[in-house]
Design an enzyme around this catalytic site. Structure first.
Site, short mmCIF file in Angstrom:
data_model
loop_
_atom_site.label_atom_id
_atom_site.label_comp_id
_atom_site.label_asym_id
_atom_site.label_seq_id
_atom_site.Cartn_x
_atom_site.Cartn_y
_atom_site.Cartn_z
N ASN A 18 0.80 -1.23 0.00
CA ASN A 18 0.00 0.00 0.00
C ASN A 18 0.84 1.28 0.00
O ASN A 18 0.31 2.37 -0.19
CB ASN A 18 -0.98 0.02 1.19
CG ASN A 18 -0.27 -0.10 2.52
OD1 ASN A 18 0.14 -1.18 2.91
ND2 ASN A 18 -0.10 1.01 3.21
N GLY A 20 5.25 3.05 -0.18
CA GLY A 20 6.70 2.87 -0.32
C GLY A 20 7.12 2.00 -1.49
O GLY A 20 6.57 2.10 -2.60
N GLY A 22 6.79 -1.21 -2.01
CA GLY A 22 5.78 -2.16 -2.47
C GLY A 22 4.78 -1.50 -3.41
O GLY A 22 4.39 -2.07 -4.43
N TYR A 173 16.08 -6.17 13.87
CA TYR A 173 15.85 -5.93 12.43
C TYR A 173 16.88 -6.69 11.59
O TYR A 173 16.52 -7.39 10.63
CB TYR A 173 15.91 -4.43 12.15
CG TYR A 173 15.63 -4.08 10.71
CD1 TYR A 173 14.35 -4.21 10.17
CD2 TYR A 173 16.65 -3.64 9.86
CE1 TYR A 173 14.09 -3.90 8.84
CE2 TYR A 173 16.39 -3.32 8.53
CZ TYR A 173 15.11 -3.46 8.02
OH TYR A 173 14.86 -3.16 6.70
#
Ligand SMILES: NC(=O)c1ccc[n+]([C@@H]2O[C@H](COP(=O)([O-])OP(=O)(O)OC[C@H]3O[C@@H](n4cnc5c(N)ncnc54)[C@H](OP(=O)(O)O)[C@@H]3O)[C@@H](O)[C@H]2O)c1
Length: 286
Positions: A18, A20, A22, A173
């Site tokens: 939805n 960035g 992507g 991360y």
């Protein structure tokens, strides 16, 4: 780079599509005629993304399904729905991701949140969708990892939930991104005879929502590239004939580069796989 192929008749699933990287990946693939399904956690954000894509590309065959990648139960429902409704899946892009908060957070199922969101949900989703990917072969799995994976400890498997070592959001991360690269190498070995490739990538330092609200956001603005540029390697791996037979590799700037020195280790890949299976079994009881 070669002319990108026509994707008419191909179906692509992008997690976290939805915004960035992507979103820009979805935009480019829709322009080339693919049908794109976005896997998103927010109804509101996903509806708005689909509205914008349809406005920008009137022919866009785009839709969304809700999924919270940090919840294996939600991933199970999402995967079941995709299997129920889809005839084929040509490209699976494991893109959704986040860096969790300063203090340790556990998901309802008991997993460290960054690990669950960036890796474990994608591990389970890939397994659920493998029959569809194999049926649609030649097909491709692409994991949007990060160069940060190289900073993970070589002993990362000993403490996947960061229970033993002190928690740090960056440590979590790096480790989750290391799991993604290792997972792709293991997938590549397991899928060699099935004509399904699996590769991972670093998109660059990208000015997306990813850094929103962080103290260094204003500094990054000067060095970070646009989400359109950040999508380039995902688009390349999804479409280029150059990589149709390449599997188990790691890319940045549309070029194969070396990953963490142990990411392609057979024993480590197999152990990550079996630990992940145990986690899924424990959470879902199957
Ligand atoms: N930006 C960089 O510099 C950079 C560098 C290296 C790697 N990456 C990787 O690139 C990928 C895309 O990031 P981006 O830069 O495009 O960041 P972004 O703009 O923040 O997009 C991340 C996407 O992931 C989704 N997401 C996060 N948690 C989720 C969850 N639990 N369930 C479902 N979706 C979830 C977000 O949904 P919401 O909109 O609802 O939050 C959003 O759609 C990530 O995997 C990131 O780790 C980014």
């Amino acid at each position: 780079m070669e002319e990108l192929s026509d994707l008419t008749g191909k179906t692509v699933l992008i997690t976290g599509g939805n915004t960035g990287i992507g979103y820009c990946t979805a935009h480019a693939l829709l322009k080339r005629g693919a049908r794109v399904i976005l896997g998103c956690r927010s109804d509101e954000k996903a509806s708005e993304a689909v509205r914008r894509l349809r406005e920008e590309i009137p022919s866009a065959a785009v839709e969304f399904e809700l999924v919270d990648l940090s919840s294996l139960r939600s991933v199970q429902d999402f995967g079941d729905e995709i299997i129920r409704q889809e005839e084929r899946l040509d490209v699976l892009i494991l893109n959704g991701g986040a860096m969790a908060t300063d203090s340790r957070q556990r998901t309802r199922e008991g997993f460290e949140r960054t690990f669950a969101t960036n890796y474990l949900g994608h591990f389970h989703l890939t397994n659920l969708l493998l029959p569809l990917l194999e049926k649609s072969a030649p097909s491709r799995i692409i994991a949007v990892s990060s160069a940060a994976h190289k900073m993970a400890s070589s002993n990362f498997l000993d403490d996947l939930q960061l229970d033993k070592n002190s928690y740090g959001k960056f440590r979590a991360y790096c480790q989750s991104k290391m799991c993604q690269v290792t997972h792709c190498c293991e997938l590549a070995r397991r899928l060699k005879s099935k004509n399904v490739t699996a590769n991972s990538l670093h998109p660059g330092v990208i000015a997306s929502e990813f850094f929103r609200g962080r103290w260094y956001e204003s500094i990054l603005k000067w060095v970070a590239r646009s989400p359109e540029k950040g999508a380039a390697t995902s688009i390349y791996l999804a479409t280029s004939d150059d990589v149709k037979d390449v599997t188990g590799a790691y890319f940045t700037n549309c070029k194969q580069v070396s990953s963490h020195r142990i990411a392609n280790d057979r024993e480590i890949g197999a152990k990550l796989w079996s630990l992940s299976e145990e986690f899924v079994k424990k959470a879902l009881g199957s």
